[in-house]
Motif scaffolding. Structure first.
Motif, mmCIF file in Angstrom:
data_model
loop_
_atom_site.group_PDB
_atom_site.id
_atom_site.type_symbol
_atom_site.label_atom_id
_atom_site.label_comp_id
_atom_site.label_asym_id
_atom_site.label_seq_id
_atom_site.Cartn_x
_atom_site.Cartn_y
_atom_site.Cartn_z
ATOM 1 N N UNK A 49 0.823 -1.210 0.000
ATOM 2 C CA UNK A 49 0.000 0.000 0.000
ATOM 3 C C UNK A 49 0.861 1.265 0.000
ATOM 4 N N UNK A 50 2.060 1.172 0.622
ATOM 5 C CA UNK A 50 2.955 2.330 0.620
ATOM 6 C C UNK A 50 3.345 2.707 -0.808
ATOM 7 N N UNK A 51 3.605 1.688 -1.626
ATOM 8 C CA UNK A 51 4.005 1.945 -3.016
ATOM 9 C C UNK A 51 2.813 2.413 -3.832
ATOM 10 N N UNK A 52 1.662 1.803 -3.599
ATOM 11 C CA UNK A 52 0.476 2.167 -4.377
ATOM 12 C C UNK A 52 0.102 3.639 -4.186
ATOM 13 N N UNK A 53 0.455 4.201 -3.031
ATOM 14 C CA UNK A 53 0.129 5.603 -2.758
ATOM 15 C C UNK A 53 1.130 6.567 -3.383
ATOM 16 N N UNK A 54 2.268 6.048 -3.841
ATOM 17 C CA UNK A 54 3.279 6.928 -4.440
ATOM 18 C C UNK A 54 2.810 7.424 -5.808
ATOM 19 N N UNK A 55 3.174 8.658 -6.171
ATOM 20 C CA UNK A 55 2.867 9.130 -7.535
ATOM 21 C C UNK A 55 3.597 8.282 -8.579
ATOM 22 N N UNK A 56 3.010 8.151 -9.750
ATOM 23 C CA UNK A 56 3.680 7.424 -10.829
ATOM 24 C C UNK A 56 5.025 8.084 -11.140
ATOM 25 N N UNK A 57 6.015 7.250 -11.487
ATOM 26 C CA UNK A 57 7.375 7.685 -11.848
ATOM 27 C C UNK A 57 8.072 8.455 -10.722
ATOM 28 N N UNK A 58 7.683 8.195 -9.489
ATOM 29 C CA UNK A 58 8.329 8.885 -8.371
ATOM 30 C C UNK A 58 9.567 8.145 -7.862
ATOM 31 N N UNK A 75 1.386 -8.553 -10.520
ATOM 32 C CA UNK A 75 0.874 -7.299 -9.948
ATOM 33 C C UNK A 75 2.017 -6.372 -9.570
ATOM 34 N N UNK A 76 3.041 -6.929 -8.906
ATOM 35 C CA UNK A 76 4.169 -6.092 -8.484
ATOM 36 C C UNK A 76 4.997 -5.613 -9.668
ATOM 37 N N UNK A 77 5.106 -6.447 -10.695
ATOM 38 C CA UNK A 77 5.841 -6.013 -11.893
ATOM 39 C C UNK A 77 5.163 -4.795 -12.518
ATOM 40 N N UNK A 78 3.847 -4.846 -12.629
ATOM 41 C CA UNK A 78 3.106 -3.720 -13.218
ATOM 42 C C UNK A 78 3.130 -2.501 -12.296
ATOM 43 N N UNK A 79 3.061 -2.745 -10.983
ATOM 44 C CA UNK A 79 3.094 -1.640 -10.023
ATOM 45 C C UNK A 79 4.444 -0.932 -10.058
ATOM 46 N N UNK A 80 5.543 -1.712 -10.027
ATOM 47 C CA UNK A 80 6.866 -1.097 -10.022
ATOM 48 C C UNK A 80 7.173 -0.427 -11.352
ATOM 49 N N UNK A 81 6.623 -0.960 -12.435
ATOM 50 C CA UNK A 81 6.785 -0.295 -13.733
ATOM 51 C C UNK A 81 6.109 1.081 -13.710
ATOM 52 N N UNK A 82 4.924 1.137 -13.147
ATOM 53 C CA UNK A 82 4.193 2.401 -13.127
ATOM 54 C C UNK A 82 4.874 3.433 -12.226
ATOM 55 N N UNK A 83 5.469 2.982 -11.146
ATOM 56 C CA UNK A 83 6.027 3.916 -10.172
ATOM 57 C C UNK A 83 7.490 4.287 -10.453
#
Length: 319
Positions: A49-58, A75-83
């Motif tokens: 949830x900490x990562x999901x709250x971060x702005x994209x490309x932050x 899920x984590x691959x797509x999440x870390x790609x977005x962030x």
């Protein structure tokens, strides 16, 4: 200029890449002066949830190790790609699929059959298998879905850079971090921290004319410490593997198993290795050729140990 924000994640892998990051040694002090860790479950306690709250490309850079074998991995691959501004496939599992990728010789049903019923140490009289959800008095528990096919990180999301190795050596890890710190990144899609040629180019063993009359496993002969291991009948994959590790295994008397992936310009490491071995068999007699080839134990595990998901084959056909 503020500190860089770096992250790391561990998907389907053994965890060796996590340990390998510490091989940068005293440079970790230099890293700490210019970067903050914002997500790295193996090192510090962050939640998804900490990562999901971060702005994209932050996040400036994420070192993502491990193959994609479950819904949680994806899920984590797509999440870390977005962030992340820069996503690095760190290590052989993320780059090529590696040992987890050998599961592509079967499927989920086959893997579960072996793991939960057939292994010699398993006692499972009630034939219990993992479920993606289970109700208990406290509520409902969930497990990630286990996929039929293992994929690489780049087969799941766009990847900026690749760091080969099982695990990568410290100088490679630092090469990535240093390039980011100095703003000197190579073109996207590059393999970072390794050479372009085959491992034989940095191996000190002497090479002559390669002719194979027999193939041995390492424990079956005492190899000459100076001569090429492949010429002595040991299946050394250096001829089909990217340079960069310093030929650590051949220097220690063990054949290269290919963990640095294919050299520049080679799409299928296993096919390259197989064709190289076939070309040096010293016989025109079909019976003798078959005898030599039949002595190769576990051909898939020999030629595609690290690269099956990333190969032309990708997986076996299950009917």
């Amino acid at each position: 200029m503020g500190k860089l924000k770096i992250a790391g994640y561990w998907a389907s892998s053994c965890g060796g890449c996590e340990i390998a990051t510490l091989e940068i040694g005293e440079k970790i002090v230099e890293l700490a002066q210019v970067a903050d860790i914002v997500f790295w479950p193996a090192l510090v306690d962050f939640k998804y949830q900490d990562v999901e709250k971060m702005p994209d490309k932050s996040i400036d850079v994420c070192l993502f190790n491990g193959a994609i074998q479950t819904s949680d991995n994806e899920h984590l691959a797509k999440l870390m790609r977005a962030k992340s501004k820069v996503l690095v496939a760190y290590g052989s599992c993320a780059y090529e699929g590696c040992i987890p990728g050998l599961a592509n010789m079967s499927n989920r049903e086959g893997v579960f059959q072996r793991v939960y019923f057939d292994t010699e140490s398993t006692v499972n009289p009630n034939k219990i298998l993992p479920q993606t959800s289970c109700k208990v008095p406290e509520g409902e528990l969930e497990l990630p879905e286990f996929y039929d096919t293992v994929r690489t990180l780049a087969q799941t999301v766009e990847v900026d850079y690749f760091v080969p190795g099982c695990p990568p050596v410290g100088k490679q890890t630092w090469a990535v971090l240093e390039a980011i710190i100095q703003g000197k990144l190579p073109p996207p899609g590059s393999v970072v921290g390794a050479g372009r040629q085959i491992l034989c180019e940095e191996c000190p063993r002497t090479r002559e004319e390669k002719k194979l009359k027999a193939i041995y496993r390492p424990h079956e002969i005492i190899a000459d410490p100076e001569k090429c291991l492949l010429e002595q009948g040991l299946l050394c994959a250096g001829i089909a593997t990217r340079e960069g590790c310093g030929a650590l295994c051949p220097k220690a008397g063990m054949p290269c198993t290919g963990c640095y992936g294919p050299p520049e310009g080679v799409n299928d490491q296993g096919a390259r290795f197989l064709s190289a071995v076939a070309s040096i068999i010293d016989s025109d007699d079909p019976v003798e050729i078959n005898r030599i080839l039949d002595s190769i134990r576990d051909p898939v595990g020999t030629f595609y140990r690290y690269s099956l998901p990333n190969s032309i084959l990708k997986r076996s056909v299950i009917r």
